[in-house]
Design a protein around this motif. Structure first.
Motif, PDB file in Angstrom:
ATOM      1  N   GLU A  98     -23.812  -2.629 -10.630  1.00 10.13           N
ATOM      2  CA  GLU A  98     -24.344  -3.040  -9.277  1.00 10.13           C
ATOM      3  C   GLU A  98     -23.242  -2.542  -8.127  1.00 10.13           C
ATOM      4  O   GLU A  98     -23.742  -1.957  -7.312  1.00 10.13           O
ATOM      5  CB  GLU A  98     -24.857  -4.361  -9.014  1.00 10.13           C
ATOM      6  N   LYS A  99     -22.241  -2.610  -8.486  1.00 10.09           N
ATOM      7  CA  LYS A  99     -21.050  -2.383  -7.445  1.00 10.09           C
ATOM      8  C   LYS A  99     -19.803  -1.988  -8.369  1.00 10.09           C
ATOM      9  O   LYS A  99     -19.564  -2.523  -9.166  1.00 10.09           O
ATOM     10  CB  LYS A  99     -20.470  -3.652  -6.633  1.00 10.09           C
ATOM     11  N   ASN A 100     -19.355  -0.648  -7.786  1.00 14.39           N
ATOM     12  CA  ASN A 100     -18.460   0.014  -8.234  1.00 14.39           C
ATOM     13  C   ASN A 100     -17.346   0.823  -7.374  1.00 14.39           C
ATOM     14  O   ASN A 100     -17.767   1.505  -6.936  1.00 14.39           O
ATOM     15  CB  ASN A 100     -18.890   0.958  -9.446  1.00 14.39           C
ATOM     16  N   SER A 101     -16.215  -0.013  -6.924  1.00 13.39           N
ATOM     17  CA  SER A 101     -15.427   0.548  -5.995  1.00 13.39           C
ATOM     18  C   SER A 101     -14.142   0.493  -6.169  1.00 13.39           C
ATOM     19  O   SER A 101     -13.534  -0.526  -7.002  1.00 13.39           O
ATOM     20  CB  SER A 101     -15.625  -0.365  -4.575  1.00 13.39           C
ATOM     21  N   THR A 102     -13.608   1.452  -5.702  1.00 14.80           N
ATOM     22  CA  THR A 102     -11.782   1.568  -5.641  1.00 14.80           C
ATOM     23  C   THR A 102     -11.229   2.031  -4.445  1.00 14.80           C
ATOM     24  O   THR A 102     -12.066   2.754  -3.599  1.00 14.80           O
ATOM     25  CB  THR A 102     -11.708   2.768  -6.941  1.00 14.80           C
ATOM     26  N   SER A 103     -10.242   1.736  -4.206  1.00 12.76           N
ATOM     27  CA  SER A 103      -9.213   2.184  -2.869  1.00 12.76           C
ATOM     28  C   SER A 103      -7.979   1.923  -3.424  1.00 12.76           C
ATOM     29  O   SER A 103      -7.339   0.973  -4.024  1.00 12.76           O
ATOM     30  CB  SER A 103      -9.699   1.245  -1.777  1.00 12.76           C
ATOM     31  N   GLY A 104      -7.126   2.856  -2.860  1.00  9.87           N
ATOM     32  CA  GLY A 104      -5.776   3.051  -3.220  1.00  9.87           C
ATOM     33  C   GLY A 104      -4.920   4.384  -2.602  1.00  9.87           C
ATOM     34  O   GLY A 104      -5.583   4.913  -1.794  1.00  9.87           O
ATOM     35  N   LEU A 105      -3.754   4.095  -2.568  1.00  4.82           N
ATOM     36  CA  LEU A 105      -2.719   4.959  -2.182  1.00  4.82           C
ATOM     37  C   LEU A 105      -2.109   5.842  -3.438  1.00  4.82           C
ATOM     38  O   LEU A 105      -1.247   5.339  -3.962  1.00  4.82           O
ATOM     39  CB  LEU A 105      -1.720   4.272  -1.448  1.00  4.82           C
ATOM     40  N   PHE A 106      -2.467   7.184  -3.289  1.00  4.78           N
ATOM     41  CA  PHE A 106      -2.003   7.873  -4.399  1.00  4.78           C
ATOM     42  C   PHE A 106      -0.684   8.528  -4.038  1.00  4.78           C
ATOM     43  O   PHE A 106      -0.525   9.017  -2.943  1.00  4.78           O
ATOM     44  CB  PHE A 106      -2.942   9.006  -4.874  1.00  4.78           C
ATOM     45  N   ASP A 107       0.209   8.553  -4.883  1.00  2.00           N
ATOM     46  CA  ASP A 107       1.461   9.364  -4.509  1.00  2.00           C
ATOM     47  C   ASP A 107       2.036  10.423  -5.099  1.00  2.00           C
ATOM     48  O   ASP A 107       2.037  10.359  -6.678  1.00  2.00           O
ATOM     49  CB  ASP A 107       2.692   8.054  -4.624  1.00  2.00           C
ATOM     50  N   GLU A 108       1.872  11.587  -4.699  1.00  2.00           N
ATOM     51  CA  GLU A 108       2.200  12.774  -5.548  1.00  2.00           C
ATOM     52  C   GLU A 108       3.492  12.873  -6.120  1.00  2.00           C
ATOM     53  O   GLU A 108       3.631  13.500  -7.310  1.00  2.00           O
ATOM     54  CB  GLU A 108       2.256  14.175  -4.609  1.00  2.00           C
ATOM     55  N   ALA A 109       4.495  12.136  -5.793  1.00  2.00           N
ATOM     56  CA  ALA A 109       5.871  12.333  -6.323  1.00  2.00           C
ATOM     57  C   ALA A 109       5.666  11.241  -7.715  1.00  2.00           C
ATOM     58  O   ALA A 109       6.216  11.723  -8.681  1.00  2.00           O
ATOM     59  CB  ALA A 109       6.782  11.610  -5.403  1.00  2.00           C
ATOM     60  N   LEU A 110       4.874  10.355  -7.496  1.00  2.00           N
ATOM     61  CA  LEU A 110       4.680   9.420  -8.745  1.00  2.00           C
ATOM     62  C   LEU A 110       3.799  10.031  -9.854  1.00  2.00           C
ATOM     63  O   LEU A 110       3.828   9.851 -11.052  1.00  2.00           O
ATOM     64  CB  LEU A 110       4.249   8.026  -8.347  1.00  2.00           C
ATOM     65  N   GLY A 111       2.976  10.624  -9.176  1.00  2.00           N
ATOM     66  CA  GLY A 111       1.700  11.252 -10.157  1.00  2.00           C
ATOM     67  C   GLY A 111       0.887  10.115 -10.456  1.00  2.00           C
ATOM     68  O   GLY A 111       0.079  10.597 -11.471  1.00  2.00           O
ATOM     69  N   THR A 112       0.902   9.162  -9.770  1.00  2.00           N
ATOM     70  CA  THR A 112      -0.120   8.007  -9.925  1.00  2.00           C
ATOM     71  C   THR A 112      -0.087   7.298  -8.726  1.00  2.00           C
ATOM     72  O   THR A 112       0.153   7.523  -7.672  1.00  2.00           O
ATOM     73  CB  THR A 112       0.212   7.170 -11.122  1.00  2.00           C
TER      74      THR A 112
END
Length: 488
Positions: free
Chosen positions: A117-131
Motif C-alpha cells: 500500500e505504501k512504499n517510500s524511501t528517502s536518503g542522502l547518497f554519497d558518490e565517494a562512499l558509493g552508497t
C-alpha cells in the motif's frame, strides 16, 4: 531492491533542495549514462528528465527483464520513479514514494507477486562512499504471493502449492561512513511488525493441507565493516556489459581483474536478530514460541577466517495431545546454541580460484587443485570449532554443554567437551513412565549413561567430561569407552 523507506527529516532535505542549482538537460544526459552503466542501454529502461531543481529518474524493470531474461519469463510492473536532487560535493538527495505492484511469471511453473500500500524511501547518497550516507524506508501492507506447480507423479497431474506472506509494516534505516581500512562501514536496523505466512501444501494424490506461521515482530540490527561498494558496482557494470556467455569468455581477464579488486568483499559482518510472538498453526494444532534470537558474525574473504552463529529459543509450547503424557517432562522449553569456527583462511584459496580459472576450457577449474586449495584453506593444524557454554532446559531439568574440536586436513577430528545435567532423576522417571516397548529400548542406555557420570564440579547435578583428543580413543570421565563399543 524493493524495500523503501522514509527519512527522519524530510524538512532538512527540502531546505537543501531549495538551495540546489536547477536541473539541466546536460545533467540529465550525464545521469542517464551513469545509470545505464549498471542497468544497460535497452531503450526505455532508464529515463532521466529535469524537473525544476531535481531530476526525475524512471526505471522500467519490466523492459529490462524482457531484454535479459530467459524465454517465457515475464515481469509486469509499473516503472519505479525517483527524485534526485544534487546537494553538491558528490551528495544526492533521493526520494521515492508510491505503491508497489509487481508480478513475475514463468508460465506453467511459478508466479510471484509483490504488492504494498505504501512504499517510500528517502536518503542522502554519497558518490565517494558509493552508497547512502543515510537512508530510511517504510513499507506498509506488504503482501508476497507465490504459486507453483509440483511435478506430476505416476500419471497424477501437477498440483499447485500456494504461499501468501504479509507484513503490516516494515521500517529500515542505515548509515554509511568511510571504513578505516577501506570500503564503507554500514550500520542498519530493520523492524517488521505483524508477520503472517499461509501455505497451502499439495502433493499429487494427497489432500491439500494448510500451514500458518505468524510472528508479532522481527527485528535485525546489522553492521558491515569495509564493504567494497565501488568494486561491487564495477563488477555489476561489467556483468551488464557482458550479458552473454561468449562476451564473458572473450573478456575473462577483465572479469579476473574485477574479482581480484573486489576481495575481500567486506571485512566483517555482524547481525543480531530477534523474533517474538511466534505461532505455527498446523494440522496437529498450534505450536508457539515466545522468542527466537539469532546472532551471527562472519569475516570476509580474509586470511583470518571466522564464522560464529548463536541461536536461542524461549517459551516453546506444543499443542495438547501431540506429546504423550509420559514425555511431557522431557519437552524442551528453552535452548541456547553458540558455535564458532576459526583458524581457517579464505583469501588464499579465493585468489587461487580467481587466478586459475579458464573459461575457454570444458572444465574451467583444474581438477587437481583440490589438495593445494585445502592446504591454503587450513594453513595450520586445522580449523577449530568451539561450542560455547549453552544448554537445553525443560520443566524439571537443565542440560548444559560446551566443547571444542579441531578438523585437520587429514585424519579424524579431535576435541573435548563437557556435558552437565541437573534433574537427571526427573529424566529417568519420565523414561520409566514410558510404555514398555520404549522403556525397554531407552532404559538400559540411560542406566549406562548415568552410571558413567560423576558429580558436577563446583555445582549440583551430574557431569560427563568427554576427551577425544587422541585419534581412535574416547574417554568419558577417564574411562575408555572405545573398547566398550560405545564410541558413538
Amino acid at each position: 531492491m524493493f524495500l523503501r523507506s522514509l527519512i527522519l527529516s524530510v524538512s532538512v532535505l527540502a531546505a537543501a533542495a531549495a538551495q540546489a542549482a536547477p536541473a539541466t538537460e546536460a545533467g540529465a544526459v550525464k545521469l542517464t549514462g551513469v545509470f545505464q552503466r549498471y542497468l544497460g542501454k535497452t531503450p526505455g529502461v532508464v529515463t532521466v528528465t529535469p524537473a525544476g531543481e531535481s531530476y526525475t529518474l524512471r526505471v522500467d524493470a519490466a523492459r529490462l527483464v524482457a531484454h535479459l531474461a530467459q524465454p517465457g519469463l515475464a515481469l509486469r510492473s509499473e516503472p519505479m520513479q525517483f527524485s534526485l536532487t544534487e546537494r553538491g560535493e558528490g551528495l544526492w538527495g533521493v526520494v521515492q514514494d508510491g505503491p508497489l505492484a509487481i508480478e513475475l511469471e514463468l508460465p506453467g511453473q511459478i508466479t510471484l507477486t509483490a504488492t504494498a500500500e505504501k512504499n517510500s524511501t528517502s536518503g542522502l547518497f554519497d558518490e565517494a562512499l558509493g552508497t547512502f550516507r543515510e537512508v530510511q524506508s517504510q513499507t506498509k501492507g506488504m503482501v508476497l504471493s507465490q504459486r507453483s506447480l509440483t511435478a506430476a507423479v505416476e500419471g497424477q497431474p501437477a498440483v499447485p502449492s500456494v504461499t501468501r506472506s504479509a507484513v503490516s509494516e516494515t521500517t529500515y534505516r542505515a548509515q554509511g561512513v568511510a571504513g578505516k581500512d577501506g570500503g564503507v562501514d554500514i550500520t542498519s536496523r530493520m523492524d517488521m511488525i505483524g508477520l503472517k505466512e499461509v501455505s497451502t501444501v499439495s502433493e499429487p494424490g494427497m489432500p491439500a493441507f494448510e500451514l500458518t506461521l505468524a510472528a508479532a515482530r522481527y527485528k535485525v540490527d546489522g553492521k558491515i565493516a569495509g564493504l567494497r561498494t565501488h568494486q561491487t558496482a564495477d563488477l555489476l557494470a561489467w556483468a551488464v556489459a557482458h550479458a552473454s556467455g561468449p562476451q564473458v569468455i572473450a573478456d575473462q581477464e577483465g572479469l579476473r581483474r574485477r574479482l581480484e579488486a573486489l576481495l575481500p568483499v567486506f571485512d566483517q559482518l555482524q547481525s543480531q536478530a530477534e523474533i517474538t510472538g511466534i505461532k505455527a498453526d498446523t494440522p496437529l494444532g498450534r505450536f508457539t514460541l515466545d522468542r527466537v534470537g539469532v546472532d551471527a558474525t562472519l569475516n570476509g574473504v580474509v586470511e583470518d577466517g571466522l564464522l560464529r552463529q548463536s541461536i536461542s529459543l524461549m517459551g516453546f509450547e506444543a499443542p495438547a495431545g501431540v506429546v504423550p503424557d509420559w514425555a511431557l517432562p522431557l519437552v524442551p522449553e528453552g535452548l541456547s546454541l553458540d558455535l564458532q569456527a576459526e583458524d581457517f583462511a579464505l583469501a588464499a584459496p579465493a585468489r587461487m580460484l580467481i587466478a586459475g580459472f579458464d573459461l575457454t576450457k570444458p572444465d574451467p577449474i583444474d581438477k587437481n587443485i583440490g589438495p593445494t586449495m585445502l592446504a591454503a584453506f587450513l594453513p595450520g593444524e586445522g580449523a577449530r570449532i568451539t561450542l560455547a557454554p549453552g544448554g537445553v532446559s525443560g520443566s524439571d531439568y537443565n542440560l548444559g554443554y560446551e566443547g571444542s574440536m579441531v578438523i585437520g586436513r587429514e585424519g579424524v577430528p579431535t576435541g573435548a567437551s563437557t556435558i552437565t545435567v541437573e534433574g537427571w532423576d526427573s529424566v529417568l522417571a519420565a523414561v520409566n513412565a514410558a510404555p514398555p516397548e520404549i522403556r525397554s529400548e531407552m532404559g538400559p542406555a540411560m542406566l549406562l549413561i548415568g552410571g558413567m557420570a560423576r558429580p558436577a564440579a563446583g555445582g549440583s547435578g551430574l557431569q560427563w567430561v568427554i576427551d577425544a583428543k587422541t585419534p581412535g580413543k574416547i574417554l568419558v570421565n577417564g574411562v575408555d569407552v572405545t573398547a566398550m563399543g560405545a564410541a558413538q
